[in-house]
Design a protein around this motif. Structure first.
Motif, short mmCIF file in Angstrom:
data_model
loop_
_atom_site.label_atom_id
_atom_site.label_comp_id
_atom_site.label_asym_id
_atom_site.label_seq_id
_atom_site.Cartn_x
_atom_site.Cartn_y
_atom_site.Cartn_z
N GLU A 115 16.46 48.77 33.78
CA GLU A 115 15.39 47.80 33.97
C GLU A 115 14.03 48.48 34.04
OE1 GLU A 115 15.41 44.41 33.97
OE2 GLU A 115 17.44 44.75 33.21
N ASP A 118 12.69 49.06 30.75
CA ASP A 118 12.61 47.83 29.94
C ASP A 118 13.74 47.72 28.93
OD1 ASP A 118 10.31 46.80 31.19
OD2 ASP A 118 9.00 48.03 29.94
N HIS A 120 16.65 45.88 28.98
CA HIS A 120 17.33 44.80 29.69
C HIS A 120 18.76 44.65 29.13
CE1 HIS A 120 13.41 44.09 31.33
NE2 HIS A 120 12.91 43.86 30.12
#
Length: 312
Positions: A115, A118, A120
């Motif tokens: 996370e 970035d 995800h």
């Protein structure tokens, strides 16, 4: 971090008794499943699930480059400095120390690192091909990490990867890379005849039958190294579908045998490690068991094989 050269203290084919690192092996198995599932979540499907595997690296095991949202990332288990590295192509870097911790904590740390980069990612929250399949987020049973054992295991993989890679070079037909399947936690390399195979019946624990149907869609001869068999792990070789007379073929070296329980030829790791010429012993096993499969099933060996030194 200081540079070390632990290789000088480790023999080329290191001794690692299964009983000495069982707890670490079971914990590491769950950790590599988590990382493998991250790759699975992003990489496009390749035949026989080749997109999900890990690869032996000069430091440990790596996903190699994985696409995500127009960029790439990789994750590597570093069994020299004992750290998990997550790197993204936009310059991001996060680390998770490889040390004793519950699987649930490791999964949370990996998720948090993704996370923060970035990247995800949502993965299936339980392992495959094991029983029981404790959800990663609830797994506090597996929590042991012995850095020495992990390092020795990686050194075993290095040698197995090297010899299996040379063996793979003899084949010009369709063949997999030498890669690490996290489901069963084994290093494998598979050759294919080019013909389709009967539909596989499946049956692996906590793994949909359709997974095996994809994996065994074509006639094959597969070999590899599994760290859970015998006293120090075992090399294996099997054919799908198994041709008539396969189990009765004589193979080398003399320590190799056909296990009717497992439906494959096995060669104890310690038989290779203690051989006068370990490379030759393992190569003989890989070649003779492949020939048992190819000759028994009538493969077009003249078209599928080549001399790797042909341009030498």
């Amino acid at each position: 971090m200081a540079t070390r050269n632990p290789r000088r203290a480790v023999p080329p084919w290191p001794r690692l008794r299964v009983a000495e690192w069982e707890d670490t092996r079971e914990t590491l198995h769950m950790w590599v499943q988590i990382v493998g599932k991250v790759r699975l979540a992003h990489a496009p499907l390749l035949n026989h699930w080749w997109q999900v595997t890990l690869y032996v690296s000069p430091r440990g095991l790596t996903t190699s480059a994985v696409p995500c949202a127009g960029e790439f990332f990789d994750i590597e288990f570093d069994f020299v400095d004992h750290v998990l590295r997550l790197r993204s192509s936009d310059g991001g870097l996060r680390t998770v120390p490889l040390e004793s911790m519950p699987v649930a904590e490791f999964a949370a740390r990996v998720s948090r690192a993704l996370e923060e980069l970035d990247l995800h990612t949502t993965i299936q929250d339980h392992p495959n091909e094991v029983e029981p399949a404790i959800p990663f987020s609830q797994d506090h049973r597996h929590h042991t990490y012995d850095p020495r054992a992990a390092h020795l295991f990686w050194r075993q993989l290095l040698q197995a990867d090297r010899v299996m890679g040379a063996f793979r070079a003899r084949f010009v037909g369709k063949a997999s890379p030498v890669h690490f399947f996290w489901g069963a936690m084994d290093l494998a390399c598979t050759r294919f005849s080019g013909r389709r195979a009967p539909r596989h019946a499946g049956g692996a624990p906590n793994c949909g039958d359709w997974v095996m149907v994809e994996g065994y869609s074509h006639e094959l001869s597969s070999c590899g190294f599994w760290p859970g068999g015998g006293e120090e792990g075992a090399f294996y070789s099997y054919a799908y579908p198994e041709p008539p007379g396969y189990a009765d073929r004589r193979v080398t070296p003399s320590d190799a045998f056909y296990s009717r329980e497992h439906g494959q030829f096995l060669l104890p790791y310690e038989a290779v490690r203690t051989a006068d010429d370990p490379d030759a012993a393992l190569t003989g096993f890989l070649q003779s068991t492949y020939e048992a499969a190819a000759d028994g099933a009538g493969w077009d060996r003249a078209s599928l094989e080549a001399d790797p030194e042909r341009w030498g």
